[in-house]
Design a protein around this motif. Structure first.
Motif, mmCIF file in Angstrom:
data_model
loop_
_atom_site.group_PDB
_atom_site.id
_atom_site.type_symbol
_atom_site.label_atom_id
_atom_site.label_comp_id
_atom_site.label_asym_id
_atom_site.label_seq_id
_atom_site.Cartn_x
_atom_site.Cartn_y
_atom_site.Cartn_z
ATOM 1 N N GLU A 26 0.878 -1.631 -0.420
ATOM 2 C CA GLU A 26 0.284 0.230 0.845
ATOM 3 C C GLU A 26 0.567 1.421 -0.128
ATOM 4 O O GLU A 26 0.509 1.951 -0.434
ATOM 5 N N GLY A 29 2.561 1.584 -3.295
ATOM 6 C CA GLY A 29 1.495 2.323 -4.437
ATOM 7 C C GLY A 29 1.327 3.324 -4.354
ATOM 8 O O GLY A 29 1.497 4.079 -4.864
ATOM 9 N N VAL A 70 2.655 -4.649 -7.413
ATOM 10 C CA VAL A 70 1.345 -2.975 -6.819
ATOM 11 C C VAL A 70 1.104 -2.776 -8.532
ATOM 12 O O VAL A 70 -0.180 -2.718 -8.153
ATOM 13 N N GLU A 73 -1.428 -5.854 -7.971
ATOM 14 C CA GLU A 73 -2.871 -5.583 -7.416
ATOM 15 C C GLU A 73 -3.338 -4.660 -8.087
ATOM 16 O O GLU A 73 -4.503 -4.184 -7.749
ATOM 17 N N VAL A 74 -3.028 -3.228 -8.407
ATOM 18 C CA VAL A 74 -3.743 -2.339 -9.621
ATOM 19 C C VAL A 74 -4.739 -3.121 -10.545
ATOM 20 O O VAL A 74 -6.606 -3.080 -10.686
ATOM 21 N N HIS A 75 -4.018 -4.301 -11.035
ATOM 22 C CA HIS A 75 -5.283 -5.047 -12.354
ATOM 23 C C HIS A 75 -6.360 -6.315 -11.649
ATOM 24 O O HIS A 75 -7.184 -6.333 -11.918
ATOM 25 N N ARG A 77 -7.736 -4.860 -8.463
ATOM 26 C CA ARG A 77 -8.274 -4.570 -7.839
ATOM 27 C C ARG A 77 -9.134 -3.040 -9.237
ATOM 28 O O ARG A 77 -10.821 -2.941 -9.222
ATOM 29 N N SER A 114 -8.138 6.294 -6.663
ATOM 30 C CA SER A 114 -7.067 5.387 -5.766
ATOM 31 C C SER A 114 -5.805 5.658 -6.154
ATOM 32 O O SER A 114 -6.037 5.470 -7.036
ATOM 33 N N TRP A 115 -5.216 5.057 -5.951
ATOM 34 C CA TRP A 115 -3.124 5.972 -5.922
ATOM 35 C C TRP A 115 -4.212 4.165 -7.352
ATOM 36 O O TRP A 115 -2.644 4.535 -7.917
ATOM 37 N N HIS A 116 -4.479 3.071 -7.404
ATOM 38 C CA HIS A 116 -4.444 2.283 -8.414
ATOM 39 C C HIS A 116 -4.877 3.085 -9.439
ATOM 40 O O HIS A 116 -3.769 2.160 -11.227
ATOM 41 N N THR A 117 -5.697 3.043 -9.557
ATOM 42 C CA THR A 117 -6.028 3.821 -10.834
ATOM 43 C C THR A 117 -5.370 5.028 -11.003
ATOM 44 O O THR A 117 -4.402 5.416 -12.309
ATOM 45 N N TRP A 120 -1.655 3.585 -13.477
ATOM 46 C CA TRP A 120 -2.427 3.119 -14.012
ATOM 47 C C TRP A 120 -2.284 4.004 -15.222
ATOM 48 O O TRP A 120 -1.502 3.915 -16.228
#
Length: 225
Positions: A26, A29, A70, A73-75, A77, A114-117, A120
């Motif tokens: 986390e 990321g 990381v 994890e993005v993909h 989520r 979130s940090w995920h979007t 990416w």
């Protein structure tokens, strides 16, 4: 059955290890999303996570392994491959499958920023050295499922060049929503301030109208001139 002290100790270490791994993931990321991989050092991640390099190497093999974890994890989520396969294999009508996919993706992009979007989006705009691997490993399998969904609705063959163009037309608005800044005062900002449900419905109307028009065009006999 009563567990021995050694069994309890092993399970406790395993749980602690899972918590540590998740925490590092986390923190990393968030830093990668903010600064990018090239501008984020292992030392910065360890300081922010209050851990050491040994913990990173133990859980991820290396700093590069941490970055790939990381991206994985993005993909997971952002509409996981399992979710897409389950949707594609469901008994829903083809149009409902595609509508649900688009709706879920847009809500993820707009409602769950979130940090995920953000990470990416950064990878797409300024790819790191690991972008190609990430796309091949995580993104392309998803696109395979999306091709299936669009093919079901359009009636086009999976190897049709026209299908590839249709997938581009379906995904393009979603990609714009992914990479456009929500903070900068751009011409798109008023659109992002509208209710997500309104935007979802608008995109679905255009998407199905375009697919229907193309399907009709493909099936209409061409008049020789």
């Amino acid at each position: 059955m009563v567990k021995s002290d050694s069994e309890r100790e092993v399970r406790g270490h395993r749980r602690d290890g899972d918590v540590t791994r998740t925490h590092i993931l986390e923190v990393a990321g968030q830093l990668f999303a903010e600064r990018g991989f090239a501008n984020t050092t292992s030392k910065q991640v360890c300081l922010q996570a209050k851990t050491n390099t040994a913990a990173v190497n133990y859980h991820f093999g290396s700093y590069q392994g941490l970055y790939m974890a990381v991206l994985q994890e993005v993909h997971q989520r952002l509409l996981s491959l399992d979710y897409l396969n389950a949707l594609a294999d469901s008994a829903l009508p083809a149009r409902d499958k595609l509508a649900q996919f688009v709706e879920s993706l847009i809500y993820d992009l707009l409602e769950n920023r979130s940090w995920h979007t953000r990470l990416w989006a950064r990878e797409l705009m300024t790819p790191s050295a690991y972008a190609v691997t990430a796309v091949q490993t995580y993104a392309l399998p998803k696109f395979g499922v999306i091709h299936r969904l669009v093919a079901e609705v359009s009636g086009l063959a999976l190897d049709s060049p026209a299908l590839q163009r249709c997938v581009l037309s379906v995904m393009a608005p979603c990609m714009v929503l992914l990479v456009v800044s929500h903070e900068l005062d751009t011409p798109l900002k008023p659109i992002l301030q509208q209710p997500t449900a309104v935007l979802v419905e608008h995109i679905k109307i255009f998407m199905f109208a375009g697919l229907d028009a193309l399907s009709h065009h493909q099936s209409t006999p061409k008049v020789a001139r």
